[in-house]
Design a protein around this motif. Sequence first.
Motif, PDB file in Angstrom:
ATOM      1  N   LEU A 146      17.514  93.162  87.223  1.00  0.00           N
ATOM      2  CA  LEU A 146      16.249  93.315  87.955  1.00  0.00           C
ATOM      3  C   LEU A 146      15.087  92.750  87.141  1.00  0.00           C
ATOM      4  O   LEU A 146      14.240  92.026  87.656  1.00  0.00           O
ATOM      5  N   ASP A 147      15.066  93.084  85.856  1.00  0.00           N
ATOM      6  CA  ASP A 147      13.991  92.591  84.981  1.00  0.00           C
ATOM      7  C   ASP A 147      13.945  91.074  84.953  1.00  0.00           C
ATOM      8  O   ASP A 147      12.886  90.463  84.918  1.00  0.00           O
ATOM      9  N   LYS A 148      15.124  90.464  84.924  1.00  0.00           N
ATOM     10  CA  LYS A 148      15.212  89.007  84.739  1.00  0.00           C
ATOM     11  C   LYS A 148      15.318  88.242  86.053  1.00  0.00           C
ATOM     12  O   LYS A 148      15.375  87.010  86.056  1.00  0.00           O
ATOM     13  N   GLY A 149      15.485  88.938  87.164  1.00  0.00           N
ATOM     14  CA  GLY A 149      15.643  88.247  88.457  1.00  0.00           C
ATOM     15  C   GLY A 149      16.965  87.503  88.555  1.00  0.00           C
ATOM     16  O   GLY A 149      17.046  86.408  89.116  1.00  0.00           O
ATOM     17  N   ILE A 150      18.005  88.098  87.993  1.00  0.00           N
ATOM     18  CA  ILE A 150      19.326  87.448  87.980  1.00  0.00           C
ATOM     19  C   ILE A 150      20.232  88.121  89.010  1.00  0.00           C
ATOM     20  O   ILE A 150      20.278  89.351  89.115  1.00  0.00           O
ATOM     21  N   ALA A 151      20.950  87.298  89.780  1.00  0.00           N
ATOM     22  CA  ALA A 151      21.869  87.834  90.791  1.00  0.00           C
ATOM     23  C   ALA A 151      23.145  88.354  90.129  1.00  0.00           C
ATOM     24  O   ALA A 151      23.499  87.957  89.012  1.00  0.00           O
ATOM     25  N   ILE A 152      23.801  89.265  90.822  1.00  0.00           N
ATOM     26  CA  ILE A 152      25.087  89.802  90.345  1.00  0.00           C
ATOM     27  C   ILE A 152      26.151  89.503  91.388  1.00  0.00           C
ATOM     28  O   ILE A 152      25.908  89.629  92.591  1.00  0.00           O
ATOM     29  N   ARG A 153      27.327  89.079  90.927  1.00  0.00           N
ATOM     30  CA  ARG A 153      28.478  89.050  91.835  1.00  0.00           C
ATOM     31  C   ARG A 153      29.406  90.184  91.452  1.00  0.00           C
ATOM     32  O   ARG A 153      29.783  90.318  90.285  1.00  0.00           O
ATOM     33  N   VAL A 154      29.745  90.965  92.454  1.00  0.00           N
ATOM     34  CA  VAL A 154      30.777  91.971  92.270  1.00  0.00           C
ATOM     35  C   VAL A 154      32.094  91.302  92.670  1.00  0.00           C
ATOM     36  O   VAL A 154      32.311  90.990  93.842  1.00  0.00           O
ATOM     37  N   GLY A 155      32.925  91.052  91.694  1.00  0.00           N
ATOM     38  CA  GLY A 155      34.176  90.339  91.943  1.00  0.00           C
ATOM     39  C   GLY A 155      35.356  91.283  91.859  1.00  0.00           C
ATOM     40  O   GLY A 155      35.700  91.759  90.784  1.00  0.00           O
TER      41      GLY A 155
END
Length: 349
Positions: A122-131
Amino acid sequence: MNGYKTKKIRVGRLFIGGDAPLAVQTMWKLPLSATVLDDCITELMTLEKMGCSLVRFSVPDMESAEFLGRLAERVSMPLVADIHFDWRIAVRVMDFPVSKVRINPGNIGSRDKVANVVKKALDKGIAIRVGVNTGSLPRNIRDMDRAEALVTAAEEELSILESLNFKDVIFSLKASDIETTVKANRIFASRHQYPLHLGLTEAGPLIPGTVKSTAALLPLLRDGIGDTIRVSLSDDCRKEVLVGMEIARASGRLNMGVNIVSCPRCSRYSFDVMSFLKKAQDYLQTVNKPLTVAIMGCVVNGPGEAAHADIAISGVGKTIYIYKQGKKVQEVAEDEAFEAFINHIESLI
Ligand code: SF4
């Protein structure tokens, strides 16, 4: 296409989901180290020319996180950090300009550990993939139907992410068999609007892996399910991208790169299609424009295919004919054919 409209998620300079184009990706095959970074950057440029939109790297330890970080600082292509087991590596790698982090619910651990990853994302604006993979499902659901178990594992992780108000998430539900992969993704797509990364995991060597991946991915893509794809082959990254691009084009979801029409050759041939293709294929794979190119062995189907191609080549005896958008534009000797053919393609890009 059916109405599986997904959320649009930013992944570095790229968007995945919503009305964004289908993205083809691959996974780097070797450990990163200081000595391979320059070669890696060169290869990423080739993969990008072939149509690859993002590349994932395994990050098994803190040292790998540093090397991926150094790489991410030197390239604009979105890079994905693949993390298993240790949430602290995910947190560290997000100090660098990676575009997405992949975590596996089967081994990333408790809600608190996921919360640490989410806070940094959230802080960095990075997406997450749940794999989620059938090979590493959480223990408590391993006895379920495998497709249902994939969906359950993804939904359990989703409820954690949503409770933490994290929305920039992409899901993948992968098995090494076609039926499970298709079923799980159909169920998930019918219930949720998060983008889906499609792939058949551990699909095998080049030919069986290509056939199985195509059988699994094409029906999903044609039904509008899937926003990014990765073909997992026991082969190099270029092959994964090549096959991914062919599947993407065959699905009608991506109009990019060269569609090669070529004759299989028979005893009637007077132009050696196979030798010509061996020379031309590496070049054609890096042409980033939607073109149809026909490479034909004789006059039986040559002129007919030429009529539908942007550039076509065929031969009679030692004379080679080149067609551009259906019209014969040049006759050349066999040893001049390759250069002439490339020049005609270059004139269109
Ligand atoms: S195009 Fe000509 S050489 Fe090629 S398979 Fe057909 S008949 Fe044979």
